[in-house]
Write an enzyme that holds these catalytic residues in place. Sequence first.
Site, PDB file in Angstrom:
ATOM      1  N   CYS A  89      36.586   7.916  27.290  1.00  0.00           N
ATOM      2  CA  CYS A  89      37.449   8.787  26.486  1.00  0.00           C
ATOM      3  C   CYS A  89      36.743   9.338  25.263  1.00  0.00           C
ATOM      4  O   CYS A  89      37.196  10.315  24.681  1.00  0.00           O
ATOM      5  CB  CYS A  89      38.719   8.053  26.097  1.00  0.00           C
ATOM      6  SG  CYS A  89      38.445   6.784  24.861  1.00  0.00           S
ATOM      7  N   GLN A 138      45.413  11.055  26.264  1.00  0.00           N
ATOM      8  CA  GLN A 138      44.114  10.765  26.869  1.00  0.00           C
ATOM      9  C   GLN A 138      44.284  10.484  28.357  1.00  0.00           C
ATOM     10  O   GLN A 138      43.553  11.019  29.199  1.00  0.00           O
ATOM     11  CB  GLN A 138      43.480   9.559  26.172  1.00  0.00           C
ATOM     12  CG  GLN A 138      42.112   9.199  26.706  1.00  0.00           C
ATOM     13  CD  GLN A 138      41.087  10.286  26.427  1.00  0.00           C
ATOM     14  OE1 GLN A 138      40.910  10.703  25.291  1.00  0.00           O
ATOM     15  NE2 GLN A 138      40.413  10.762  27.455  1.00  0.00           N
ATOM     16  N   ARG A 177      49.255  10.495  15.049  1.00  0.00           N
ATOM     17  CA  ARG A 177      48.227   9.471  15.288  1.00  0.00           C
ATOM     18  C   ARG A 177      48.346   8.436  14.182  1.00  0.00           C
ATOM     19  O   ARG A 177      48.228   8.763  13.000  1.00  0.00           O
ATOM     20  CB  ARG A 177      46.820  10.068  15.315  1.00  0.00           C
ATOM     21  CG  ARG A 177      45.751   8.974  15.277  1.00  0.00           C
ATOM     22  CD  ARG A 177      44.367   9.456  15.598  1.00  0.00           C
ATOM     23  NE  ARG A 177      44.246   9.780  17.016  1.00  0.00           N
ATOM     24  CZ  ARG A 177      43.076   9.867  17.658  1.00  0.00           C
ATOM     25  NH1 ARG A 177      41.948   9.664  17.014  1.00  0.00           N
ATOM     26  NH2 ARG A 177      43.046  10.171  18.942  1.00  0.00           N
ATOM     27  N   HIS A 220      47.666   5.569  24.274  1.00  0.00           N
ATOM     28  CA  HIS A 220      46.988   6.867  24.098  1.00  0.00           C
ATOM     29  C   HIS A 220      47.319   7.742  25.305  1.00  0.00           C
ATOM     30  O   HIS A 220      46.453   8.098  26.105  1.00  0.00           O
ATOM     31  CB  HIS A 220      45.480   6.649  23.948  1.00  0.00           C
ATOM     32  CG  HIS A 220      44.748   7.810  23.340  1.00  0.00           C
ATOM     33  ND1 HIS A 220      45.378   8.961  22.893  1.00  0.00           N
ATOM     34  CD2 HIS A 220      43.416   8.012  23.103  1.00  0.00           C
ATOM     35  CE1 HIS A 220      44.479   9.790  22.415  1.00  0.00           C
ATOM     36  NE2 HIS A 220      43.284   9.244  22.531  1.00  0.00           N
ATOM     37  N   ASP A 262      35.650   2.296  27.527  1.00  0.00           N
ATOM     38  CA  ASP A 262      35.982   2.758  26.169  1.00  0.00           C
ATOM     39  C   ASP A 262      35.284   1.821  25.183  1.00  0.00           C
ATOM     40  O   ASP A 262      34.732   0.785  25.575  1.00  0.00           O
ATOM     41  CB  ASP A 262      37.516   2.746  25.985  1.00  0.00           C
ATOM     42  CG  ASP A 262      37.959   3.287  24.629  1.00  0.00           C
ATOM     43  OD1 ASP A 262      37.184   4.013  23.971  1.00  0.00           O
ATOM     44  OD2 ASP A 262      39.101   2.973  24.210  1.00  0.00           O
ATOM     45  N   ARG A 300      41.300  17.475  27.706  1.00  0.00           N
ATOM     46  CA  ARG A 300      42.334  17.140  26.719  1.00  0.00           C
ATOM     47  C   ARG A 300      43.126  18.394  26.342  1.00  0.00           C
ATOM     48  O   ARG A 300      44.349  18.359  26.248  1.00  0.00           O
ATOM     49  CB  ARG A 300      41.688  16.529  25.460  1.00  0.00           C
ATOM     50  CG  ARG A 300      41.123  15.129  25.639  1.00  0.00           C
ATOM     51  CD  ARG A 300      42.198  14.090  25.842  1.00  0.00           C
ATOM     52  NE  ARG A 300      43.149  14.058  24.741  1.00  0.00           N
ATOM     53  CZ  ARG A 300      42.971  13.398  23.587  1.00  0.00           C
ATOM     54  NH1 ARG A 300      41.875  12.689  23.389  1.00  0.00           N
ATOM     55  NH2 ARG A 300      43.893  13.420  22.642  1.00  0.00           N
TER      56      ARG A 300
HETATM   57  N1   CP Z   1      39.369  10.457  22.739  1.00  0.00           N
HETATM   58  C1   CP Z   1      39.920  10.687  21.516  1.00  0.00           C
HETATM   59  O1   CP Z   1      41.138  10.590  21.303  1.00  0.00           O
HETATM   60  O2   CP Z   1      39.017  11.082  20.570  1.00  0.00           O
HETATM   61  P1   CP Z   1      39.286  11.274  19.006  1.00  0.00           P
HETATM   62  O3   CP Z   1      39.524   9.921  18.401  1.00  0.00           O
HETATM   63  O4   CP Z   1      38.040  11.936  18.483  1.00  0.00           O
HETATM   64  O5   CP Z   1      40.504  12.149  18.832  1.00  0.00           O
HETATM   65  N1  NVA Z   2      40.351   2.733  21.883  1.00  0.00           N
HETATM   66  C1  NVA Z   2      39.841   3.724  20.955  1.00  0.00           C
HETATM   67  C2  NVA Z   2      40.106   5.098  21.454  1.00  0.00           C
HETATM   68  C3  NVA Z   2      39.561   6.197  20.576  1.00  0.00           C
HETATM   69  C4  NVA Z   2      39.936   7.550  21.062  1.00  0.00           C
HETATM   70  C5  NVA Z   2      40.474   3.513  19.585  1.00  0.00           C
HETATM   71  O1  NVA Z   2      41.679   3.254  19.513  1.00  0.00           O
HETATM   72  O2  NVA Z   2      39.736   3.589  18.598  1.00  0.00           O
END
Ligand code: CP
Ligand code: NVA
Length: 274
Positions: A232, A112, A82, A109, A191, A260
């Site tokens: 999400c 997700q 990440r 992502h 989102d 997930r």
């Molecule tokens: N939806 C998602 O990826 O959540 P987190 O940022 O908590 O991992």
């Molecule tokens: N679009 C959001 C998703 C979080 C899981 C971000 O990137 O912060």
Amino acid sequence: MIDRALELKAAPYSSDALARRAVALIFQRPSTRTRVSFEAGIAELGGHPMTLRAEETQLTRGESVRDTAHVLSRHVAAIGIRTGDHGFAEELARYATVPVINMLTAEHHPCQALADLMTLREALGSLEGATVAYVGDGNNVARSLAVLGAIAGVRVRIAAPSGYQLEPVSGAELTDDPRAAVTGADAIYTDVWVSMNDDPQSAAARRRALAPYRLDDALLDLARPGAVALHCLPAHPGEEITAEVLYGPRQRIWEQAENRRHAQKALLELLTSA
Ligand code: CP
Ligand code: NVA
């Protein structure tokens, strides 16, 4: 993978695909769901999850991504990453000799989106002919939904204001009209308006531009009867989604969060099977 994810959901301890193997999970950005669902899922597959906060590794002291990839590949069955910088994930994948999984970058992502399609499949019984309308910021989550939707044959409509829309992506229908996007849809998805990789200085302008795209009961009423609400998470009730929808009878959001784990287990099985 969705078929397999549903099997694993019904029988969570039926696979030892990662028996005695470790999976490294590198976090350069915060996470609740991704970390917990990967760690729990790897444990259920008989493996050992190894969460690495990037700032606690030698990456912060100048060790290259290339060398990090070489060394991790000698120890683990797969690497999750990440990061804000999608190029970082690509460089890791270029030099690693084990599979590298995108656990969120500023652009994508995909884990997700896999759970999203699984949740849609559970809610609708089949993905055939399904339409999902995403309203709000054309971000990483929207982009991965568009890409995976195209692969799965799901119609994806994305409603976002000018300046916040996705670039034209294969298959996704783009509009700035949230009502047109959701009319007749099987699911409405939203989102956050300010993502973790967005400039915090842009937050006020984003909230102003995206306010007409809030997911509320009135918008949900325009979708087909029985349509579900998706998010999400993390959510900001009162901002991109109302509390009535987030905690109401038409949401599948908490199921989506659980999925997930199942979806990622199917992915890990596929990637680590010889
Ligand atoms: N939806 C998602 O990826 O959540 P987190 O940022 O908590 O991992
Ligand atoms: N679009 C959001 C998703 C979080 C899981 C971000 O990137 O912060």
